[in-house]
Design a protein around this motif. Structure first.
Motif: not given
Length: 329
Positions: A302-306, A289-295, A277-279
Motif C-alpha cells: 500500500a503506497a502512494g505518490c504525486t 518501489p513504484v511509489a519511490l520512483q516518483f518520490n 494511490s497504489l495497492r
C-alpha cells in the motif's frame, strides 16, 4: 530484561504533565485510532492530553466516534505542552500540525514519534518505528499491555478501529499473529466491535454506492493482461454524485478486489499534480518501489505518490511501463 524500544518515549510521556498528539494530514482509521487511543490511555493515568486535527474535518464515517479534538494550536500555545507525540506519520510533509508550526519547529522541543511506516523521515527526538507492525494502533496497544496500566473502553475501541482499518479487517498480509493478539487485547479491554463494524464498515450512504458503481462502469481501465486495474476520479464524477474525496478510504479496494487483478491504482487531480494511490495483493509485486520512483512512499502492498504531469494520459504513459517492468521481474 531487554529494554522495550519505546521505553524512552514511554518514560517521557508518563513523566509529562500535558501532551499534544499529532498525526498525518487527512487522517484515516489508524491515525485517528492511535491518537485518540493514546489520549484515553494518558488521561486514564493522570497525564493531560489533547489531539490536534488542524482542518477539523473528518471523513463522515469517523465523525460520530472521534470527537473532542483541537482544530488549531498556535506556535505560542506549544509552550504549554511538555511533550509532543506524532503517531502514524511517516514524513514531515504530511504532518498534521497546521500552519503555525512544522516538524522542524518541533525538533527543538520534546518531540516523539510512534509509527509503523518503513523509511520514516520525521526525525523526532525519540522514535519507535516498527514496520513489521500491522498498524500504529497495534503498537500503542502493545505498550499498554506491557505497562499493565489502565485504559478506557473508549480507548480500546479507538485502537481496535485502527487495527481493523489498516489490516482490512484482518484480511491483508500485515495480519500477523502479533496483530491478532493486540486486537484480542483491545477486546479484552472492552473494545466495542459491533460499534466499529456499524460505524466504519456498514454505514455507507447511497450516493457513495452510486459513485462507486459509476467509477467502475465509466472509469475502470486495465493493463498488463488484466493484472493492473486503475481508474481516475474526475471532478465531473464527484459533482454528479456529490461525493467528498475525504470519503475515499477503502475505495481502491473495489479495484483490488476484481478477479485477476494484482495491482490497483486510483488517481485524482490536485493542485500539485496527480495523487496516485497504489495497492498490491501479492507480496511478490510490491508497490512501494513504484511509489519511490516518483518520490512517494508507503508500505510494500500500500503506497502512494504525486506525479505532476499535464494530463491523465501523460501519467498513464509514465506509470504503466513501471508496472509492466515490475510484473516482468
Amino acid at each position: 530484561m531487554e529494554c522495550h524500544p519505546a521505553q524512552e518515549i514511554i518514560n517521557k510521556l508518563l513523566a509529562a504533565e500535558n501532551v499534544l498528539l499529532l498525526t498525518h494530514q487527512r487522517p484515516d482509521g489508524d491515525a485517528l485510532g492511535s491518537t485518540f487511543g493514546m489520549k484515553e490511555f494518558l488521561r486514564s493515568n493522570g497525564v493531560a492530553a489533547e489531539v490536534l486535527i488542524p482542518d477539523g474535518a473528518l471523513p463522515r464515517r469517523y465523525t460520530r466516534m472521534f470527537t473532542g479534538y483541537l482544530s488549531q494550536v498556535t506556535a505560542a500555545e506549544l509552550d504549554k505542552f511538555d511533550c509532543i507525540l506524532a503517531l502514524d506519520c511517516a514524513n514531515p510533509e504530511r504532518l498534521g500540525s497546521g500552519e503555525d508550526f512544522n516538524a522542524a519547529d518541533l525538533r527543538k522541543r520534546n518531540f516523539l514519534c510512534i509509527d509503523h511506516h518503513e523509511g520514516n523521515s520525521l526525525s523526532a527526538v525519540s522514535s519507535w518505528i516498527s514496520p513489521q507492525s500491522g498498524s500504529t494502533c497495534q503498537m500503542v496497544m502493545e505498550i499498554i499491555d506491557m505497562l499493565d496500566m489502565p485504559t478506557t473502553m473508549a480507548g480500546a475501541t479507538f485502537l481496535l478501529t485502527g487495527m481493523m482499518t489498516d489490516t482490512g479487517c484482518f484480511c491483508f498480509s500485515n495480519t500477523t499473529g502479533s496483530a491478532l493478539r493486540a486486537a484480542a487485547l483491545a477486546v479484552d479491554n472492552g473494545a466495542n466491535v459491533e460499534l466499529i463494524a456499524n460505524e466504519i464498515f456498514f454505514s455507507k450512504p447511497l450516493n457513495q454506492l452510486n459513485f462507486e458503481a459509476a467509477l467502475v462502469e465509466r472509469a475502470l481501465r486495465t493493463a498488463c493482461g488484466g493484472k493492473f486495474a486503475y481508474a481516475c476520479i474526475t471532478p465531473e464524477l464527484l459533482d454528479e454524485f456529490n461525493f467528498d474525496l475525504r470519503e475515499d478510504e477503502g475505495l481502491i479496494d473495489i479495484l483490488r478486489g476484481l478477479e485477476g487483478v494484482v495491482i490497483a491504482m486510483l488517481v485524482h487531480r490536485r493542485a500539485d499534480g496527480w495523487r496516485v494511490s497504489l495497492r498490491s495483493k501479492d507480496s511478490r509485486y510490491p508497490v512501494r518501489p513504484v511509489a519511490l520512483q516518483f518520490n512517494g512512499g508507503g508500505h510494500d502492498l500500500a503506497a502512494g505518490c504525486t506525479i505532476d504531469v499535464p494530463e491523465f494520459k501523460d501519467l498513464e504513459e509514465k506509470i504503466i511501463p513501471v508496472i509492466e517492468k515490475l510484473f516482468a521481474e
